[in-house]
Design an enzyme around this catalytic site. Structure first.
Site, PDB file in Angstrom:
ATOM      1  N   MET A   1       6.956 -12.415  52.440  1.00 37.54           N
ATOM      2  CA  MET A   1       7.983 -11.476  52.896  1.00 37.54           C
ATOM      3  C   MET A   1       9.380 -12.034  52.605  1.00 37.54           C
ATOM      4  SD  MET A   1       7.585  -8.545  54.129  1.00 37.54           S
ATOM      5  CE  MET A   1       6.714  -7.413  55.212  1.00 37.54           C
ATOM      6  N   CYS A   2      10.222 -11.177  52.136  1.00 38.37           N
ATOM      7  CA  CYS A   2      11.600 -11.583  51.882  1.00 38.37           C
ATOM      8  C   CYS A   2      12.401 -11.415  53.172  1.00 38.37           C
ATOM      9  CB  CYS A   2      12.203 -10.713  50.798  1.00 38.37           C
ATOM     10  SG  CYS A   2      11.176 -10.633  49.337  1.00 38.37           S
ATOM     11  N   GLU A   3      13.643 -11.845  53.130  1.00 41.30           N
ATOM     12  CA  GLU A   3      14.526 -11.680  54.282  1.00 41.30           C
ATOM     13  C   GLU A   3      15.800 -10.969  53.841  1.00 41.30           C
ATOM     14  OE1 GLU A   3      14.593 -13.416  57.578  1.00 41.30           O
ATOM     15  OE2 GLU A   3      12.610 -14.343  57.414  1.00 41.30           O
ATOM     16  N   ASN A 108      13.123  -5.420  51.206  1.00 40.79           N
ATOM     17  CA  ASN A 108      12.097  -6.300  51.742  1.00 40.79           C
ATOM     18  C   ASN A 108      10.825  -5.480  51.920  1.00 40.79           C
ATOM     19  OD1 ASN A 108      11.028  -6.351  54.772  1.00 40.79           O
ATOM     20  ND2 ASN A 108      10.998  -8.432  54.014  1.00 40.79           N
TER      21      ASN A 108
END
Lengths: 262, 262
Positions: A1-3, A108
């Protein structure tokens, strides 16, 4: 997961404090080692800094912390690659020009069936689901609004944007930060939280790094500064979590409009 | 007058040496104090750094010198404002996406009657003659080639580009650096000079700063690196001055095609 990290403010404000905590998640406290980027809308312009290397070790990220850029809208992203290899062309935020405005986008999440979203004016340079979805989104907005809607018909644009976001949420996880220089748009599919700071300003403590700031020392009583992030960045303040399917339209630190899941 | 700096190389090469001399012209040895920018095409991506402040004092410019970014195409620009105020939106290079490629553009010179050049797909974000001409140029290319021409028909694109440049030269002074990630295009209206360095590599001395580099220490025998600039950057090498109306198409350090004034 990106932020994701975003800011909307009514005065040019530097994001150094929030960004310091945020970039620790880029290979520090978080697993997001596959590049990062940050975009600033400053009086009369746009610029972004992107690096396909982990943010905690990036000299460009250190520059951003040491050289405060004052801005009224910021969009930042730390990447953990899922679709598309680790390279500069796949590093958020992405930008396109529409109606003489620079639009900036960071995503995201992960989408399915994204490759069949039809493209028109805009085409991806890299090979991520995120940039493809961005090109589709911008192409659809431009198809509906070949010219920018006048100020008093902006809500038609926002409703259309919400519909398009809802359609992308149907393909998977789609948390979004989008901006056009005037407005910041935040759309929540699973995770986004926000906080608005205004007078009387207090102290804030970062969750990811040992740093406390007393905003009272850096602000004037009229300042309104809102920060949006995947997860709350501070441990001693109350953040508001967005609802799935919710779109917020921000301007000068304030929420102008809210659209709930259909 | 602004200053232009471009590079085309067959291996990822840093431009630190040339850029060091070049940025001294930004408020140092030259009068170009109104902002600067540099764009890099790296394996799999594009990024640029722009600053509306003089380059000799810019911490971002120092970062570029200290943190070598290896690239096969570079475009850089130092601005002396004539049309459009000093602000980020008016700071070169400008970029637009066409056919899924990031096109990058920097212009030296001044045009008359530019505001009546008709725009289509692309619109300027700032208010310079340069960005307007860029949007017109890209719109015309896209109108002639809605899809990218296949590799063996690229010359039709280059001829069209040359015609468009010639038309802009008819409006005033139009020295141009343009790139699409594969090719660097350089067009001379009044002033552009180039040099190609290849084995056996020797030493070079900057004209604008006390710095000498021995390229033999930084290269392999197969490297081909060409640099294009408004004025020659070194004092001990022979630069080739381009002719008014001449377009050169560069790839991997070599000139692929040359179009002379009509």
């Amino acid at each position: 997961m990106c932020e994701l990290l975003g800011m909307s403010a009514n005065v040019p404000t530097d994001i150094c404090f929030s960004f310091t905590g945020f970039l620790h998640r880029g290979g520090g406290t978080g697993p997001h080692r596959d590049g990062w980027g940050i975009a600033f809308y400053e009086a009369g312009g746009y610029r972004d800094f992107r690096d396909p290397h982990p943010s905690v070790r990036s000299p460009i990220a250190r520059l951003i912390c040491d050289y405060p850029i004052k801005s009224h809208i910021v969009i930042s992203h730390i990447r953990q690659a899922n679709v598309g290899e680790v390279r500069l062309a796949n590093t958020h935020p992405f930008t396109r020009e529409m109606w003489g405005q620079t639009w900036c986008y960071a995503h995201n999440g992960q989408l399915e069936g994204w490759a069949s979203l039809p493209l028109s004016f805009y085409r991806p340079v890299g090979d991520t689901d995120s940039e493809h979805a961005f090109c589709w989104l911008m192409g659809e907005l431009r198809r509906h609004f070949p010219e920018p809607p006048p100020q008093d018909e902006r809500e038609a644009l926002w409703r259309q944007l919400h519909r398009l976001c809802e359609r992308l949420r149907g393909l998977g996880v789609f948390n979004l930060l989008l901006a056009d220089g005037d407005y910041l748009y935040t759309y929540c599919s699973t995770k986004l939280a926000h906080i608005t700071r205004r007078a009387p300003f207090g102290k804030a403590e970062l969750s990811d790094a040992e740093l406390t700031v007393n905003f009272a020392e850096h602000t004037t009583p009229d300042d309104i500064v809102s920060v949006v992030a995947t997860e709350p960045l501070t441990s001693n303040e109350e953040w508001v979590r967005m609802q799935p399917g919710e779109l917020l339209v921000w301007r000068q630190g304030k929420i102008l409009a809210r659209y709930a899941a259909a």
